[in-house]
Design a protein around this motif. Sequence first.
Motif, PDB file in Angstrom:
ATOM      1  N   SER A   7       0.798  -1.218   0.000  1.00 22.26           N
ATOM      2  CA  SER A   7       0.000   0.000   0.000  1.00 22.26           C
ATOM      3  C   SER A   7       0.831   1.269   0.000  1.00 22.26           C
ATOM      4  CB  SER A   7      -0.935  -0.005   1.204  1.00 22.26           C
ATOM      5  OG  SER A   7      -0.182  -0.105   2.383  1.00 22.26           O
ATOM      6  N   THR A 106      -2.701  -1.531  -6.609  1.00 21.24           N
ATOM      7  CA  THR A 106      -2.072  -2.511  -5.718  1.00 21.24           C
ATOM      8  C   THR A 106      -1.085  -3.373  -6.506  1.00 21.24           C
ATOM      9  OG1 THR A 106      -3.967  -2.606  -4.241  1.00 21.24           O
ATOM     10  CG2 THR A 106      -2.566  -4.547  -4.291  1.00 21.24           C
ATOM     11  N   GLN A 126      -3.864 -13.041  -2.936  1.00 24.10           N
ATOM     12  CA  GLN A 126      -4.111 -11.838  -2.138  1.00 24.10           C
ATOM     13  C   GLN A 126      -2.878 -10.947  -2.234  1.00 24.10           C
ATOM     14  OE1 GLN A 126      -4.901 -13.976   1.691  1.00 24.10           O
ATOM     15  NE2 GLN A 126      -6.916 -12.993   1.551  1.00 24.10           N
ATOM     16  N   THR A 144      -3.185  -6.626   2.557  1.00 24.49           N
ATOM     17  CA  THR A 144      -3.694  -5.388   1.962  1.00 24.49           C
ATOM     18  C   THR A 144      -5.118  -5.609   1.460  1.00 24.49           C
ATOM     19  OG1 THR A 144      -1.506  -4.656   1.349  1.00 24.49           O
ATOM     20  CG2 THR A 144      -3.326  -3.658   0.155  1.00 24.49           C
ATOM     21  N   ARG A 145      -5.274  -6.573   0.560  1.00 19.61           N
ATOM     22  CA  ARG A 145      -6.623  -6.929   0.120  1.00 19.61           C
ATOM     23  C   ARG A 145      -6.581  -8.236  -0.669  1.00 19.61           C
ATOM     24  NH1 ARG A 145      -7.716  -6.351  -5.365  1.00 19.61           N
ATOM     25  NH2 ARG A 145      -6.709  -4.661  -6.518  1.00 19.61           N
ATOM     26  N   SER A 146      -7.759  -8.821  -0.830  1.00 20.46           N
ATOM     27  CA  SER A 146      -7.860 -10.010  -1.674  1.00 20.46           C
ATOM     28  C   SER A 146      -7.939  -9.591  -3.134  1.00 20.46           C
ATOM     29  CB  SER A 146      -9.104 -10.811  -1.301  1.00 20.46           C
ATOM     30  OG  SER A 146      -8.929 -11.416  -0.043  1.00 20.46           O
ATOM     31  N   ASN A 181      -9.783 -16.439   0.382  1.00 22.14           N
ATOM     32  CA  ASN A 181     -10.359 -15.719  -0.771  1.00 22.14           C
ATOM     33  C   ASN A 181     -10.956 -16.782  -1.696  1.00 22.14           C
ATOM     34  OD1 ASN A 181     -10.924 -13.716  -2.657  1.00 22.14           O
ATOM     35  ND2 ASN A 181      -8.842 -13.667  -3.493  1.00 22.14           N
TER      36      ASN A 181
END
Length: 362
Positions: A7, A106, A126, A144-146, A181
């Motif tokens: 990020s 990302t 992810q 951070t995120r999927s 995920n």
Amino acid sequence: MANANPSAGHGGARGANKLPDLRELSHAELAGVLGELGAPAFRVKQVEEWLARPEVQGFDAMTNLPKDLREKLAERYTLSSMALAATRVSKDGSRKYLVRCASDGTYVECVGLPSAGRLSVCVSTQAGCAMGCSFCATGRAGLTRSLSAREIADQVGVVRADFGLRVSSVVFMGQGEPFANYDATLAALRILNAPGPETIGARHLTVSTCGIIPRIRQFSKEPEQFTLAISLHSAVQATRNALMPAVRKYPLTRLHEVLGEYAERTHRRPTYEFAPIEGVNDTNPEVDALVDFCAGTLCHVNLIHLNELEGSPLKPSAASRVRGIQARLERAGVETTIREPRGQDIEAACGQLRQRLEGLGF
Ligand code: SF4
């Protein structure tokens, strides 16, 4: 599985694309969009073939579509899920890629591993990972995120395009826990397994999990013959709790049970990944427990090399000890492979996918 903290430093890219990404649409949604634009049904397949090629980053490249259809699509959609940001090439031929998600900037990593004319790809599910395994660089930085299904599947296309080779197998062992995920992972498997010139057989698509039991059960009920790998790393509960704290709520006894059910239901053999760590999981009691866990069950053990992390007390076992573990497993009738480490000089090996965004000198 392995990785990152993407990020920092690139938040400015977030929200840059205002139009939706055509690659994120399902088959039915795409058919609906093309129908609304007045295109005949056969255009759906043509567009999907273009979408499956990540090097295609603009509608103008879709040369078998009429110009007005390309223009209409360009007015309504963008066309990029993943873009190649940087590449590192190992002296052993493997290549690590830093790819950027078009939706929000990302970054994630994937790896291409060529061998005797075949090409294996390791993808991330992810950006980063919440599991915190103590031997893994990814786990250090958190999640951070999927990724979306398309973002996962498009990593394969990035690697394919760079090598110019057909991809023979894909392992879901990059950054992230695939079963954290699940829906996107399964949808990505299906994109890669869909009929077409680049299709990859289900048995050549392998998902690696820390051992999230409800998802293993769910996975065993999917109709396709996708294969399963378990990051085991110890068959002693206390040791496994210390190495893989996030899965302590799924005890080894239940894991053993559910893997038995998996093998019975699917008639497929799960692979157990085990990285021998000096003085931690390579002692005689540890190896006895590993043999007990595996003997008499349908499984294959991969002894993989632990890659040392900066500042970590965990060290890989000596090669002679690893061979000793293999011999002990094989005496108990457990098929075992010692996997040669690859891509160590570019930090592409298991547990080493850690992004370094400074100047993209990752
Ligand atoms: S090894 Fe553990 S921490 Fe690393 S990516 Fe896999 S699940 Fe996450």
